[in-house]
Motif scaffolding. Sequence first.
Motif, PDB file in Angstrom:
ATOM      1  N   ARG A  33       0.812  -1.213   0.000  1.00  0.00           N
ATOM      2  CA  ARG A  33       0.000   0.000   0.000  1.00  0.00           C
ATOM      3  C   ARG A  33       0.848   1.267   0.000  1.00  0.00           C
ATOM      4  N   LYS A  34       2.089   1.160   0.472  1.00  0.00           N
ATOM      5  CA  LYS A  34       2.959   2.334   0.570  1.00  0.00           C
ATOM      6  C   LYS A  34       4.109   2.346  -0.429  1.00  0.00           C
ATOM      7  N   GLN A  35       4.589   1.144  -0.847  1.00  0.00           N
ATOM      8  CA  GLN A  35       5.765   1.067  -1.705  1.00  0.00           C
ATOM      9  C   GLN A  35       5.461   1.609  -3.107  1.00  0.00           C
ATOM     10  N   ILE A  36       6.204   2.638  -3.491  1.00  0.00           N
ATOM     11  CA  ILE A  36       6.029   3.252  -4.813  1.00  0.00           C
ATOM     12  C   ILE A  36       6.970   2.594  -5.824  1.00  0.00           C
ATOM     13  N   ILE A  37       6.442   2.278  -7.008  1.00  0.00           N
ATOM     14  CA  ILE A  37       7.278   1.804  -8.117  1.00  0.00           C
ATOM     15  C   ILE A  37       7.750   3.058  -8.852  1.00  0.00           C
ATOM     16  N   PRO A  38       9.063   3.402  -8.749  1.00  0.00           N
ATOM     17  CA  PRO A  38       9.557   4.708  -9.216  1.00  0.00           C
ATOM     18  C   PRO A  38       9.188   5.061 -10.649  1.00  0.00           C
ATOM     19  N   ASP A  39       9.401   4.129 -11.597  1.00  0.00           N
ATOM     20  CA  ASP A  39       9.172   4.478 -13.005  1.00  0.00           C
ATOM     21  C   ASP A  39       7.685   4.584 -13.368  1.00  0.00           C
ATOM     22  N   LEU A  40       6.806   3.955 -12.566  1.00  0.00           N
ATOM     23  CA  LEU A  40       5.370   4.011 -12.853  1.00  0.00           C
ATOM     24  C   LEU A  40       4.637   5.042 -11.998  1.00  0.00           C
ATOM     25  N   LYS A  41       5.321   5.503 -10.936  1.00  0.00           N
ATOM     26  CA  LYS A  41       4.748   6.504 -10.032  1.00  0.00           C
ATOM     27  C   LYS A  41       3.422   6.034  -9.414  1.00  0.00           C
ATOM     28  N   LYS A  42       3.358   4.761  -9.080  1.00  0.00           N
ATOM     29  CA  LYS A  42       2.166   4.226  -8.411  1.00  0.00           C
ATOM     30  C   LYS A  42       2.582   3.169  -7.402  1.00  0.00           C
ATOM     31  N   THR A  43       1.706   2.881  -6.459  1.00  0.00           N
ATOM     32  CA  THR A  43       2.026   1.886  -5.434  1.00  0.00           C
ATOM     33  C   THR A  43       1.943   0.482  -6.023  1.00  0.00           C
TER      34      THR A  43
END
Length: 345
Positions: A33-43
């Motif tokens: 719920r908190k971890q962001i995927i950097p290249d997609l800019k979504k959790t």
Amino acid sequence: TLAYDLKGMKIKYELPNGNKRVYKFNKLVECARKQIIPDLKKTVEQYFKDEHNARLKYPLLPCLHLGSLQKTIYIPAEFCYMEKQALPRGKKLPDDAVATMIRSTATRPEERKQKILDSLQKTNKFYANDPYAKEFGISFEQAMLKVSGRVLDPPSLEYKDKLEQRINFPGSWRPSPRHKYVDGANLDHWAVLDLCHLSDSEYVQILNGFQSVGKEVGINISTAPENLWHQRTDERRLANDFEAVVEEYRKANLTLQLIMVIFPFKGGNLYDTVKRLGDIQYHIPTQCVVKKTLFKMGQLNRQSVGNICLKINSKLGGINHVLHARSRPPVLHNPIMIMGADVSH
């Protein structure tokens, strides 16, 4: 500890679409719920909802970072599982696994000797009829080499006031209540880091036990509240709480003499952390204890407490016992250092 146990292991995961992959574990990261995927800019949670139409059952569990460190392969724990695999080279076995391995592989000396003799017999029979071995004169003895030796009499020990303790069975003795340490230390300011979350009655039992047994053997252990810090902690906060206790004593301008750490089980890497902090970083003696060692059938085990007091007294600079005068060889009449090395320990 989960991250430590998984480090270097191969993790298998299956995505909602049925795709399966196996990657090496790197580390634990934030929950889905908190971890962001950097290249997609979504959790991670949103990604699985958008790409796989999957609603995570456990979005608050940490995700696993798998594969290359340069890639952001963050997989929710609920999709991961492990299969039986060899332990990575260089990874230390847990203490309980080491104990199980030793129990499984240990062989009695007589049984081991017989196995060696049987193997020698088979080898000798093989080479006895081998033409090349005959040509080069190769053969094996049928018996093991005999070495002359003798059993030394165990020395007598000397306690306070020159009281002698004779040892009838080599390597084992139990001093009587009359035998006190040659030089008993004073433990005035100390702390207890409690990973077991002991009940109040258990904690009081431990304090009273150490004070009572200490008095019997000659080490003075203070249990006054103003001299003792009791800190309940856990695996995640252990290092921080250790440092906080040290800082509190420093602020109070008191010398922290010892930190006792009570584990619910054998410490493993937590034990290493305690020793690093105590021995290397802060130069404070530490005494690690497992709760089940302290208690036997719900009652404090005074014999175990006595054994721990031996270690505490030595760490505080005290002297537990010395060789009795009549057991000291001439080489010990002058100051000397004796060093030993064990290459197979």
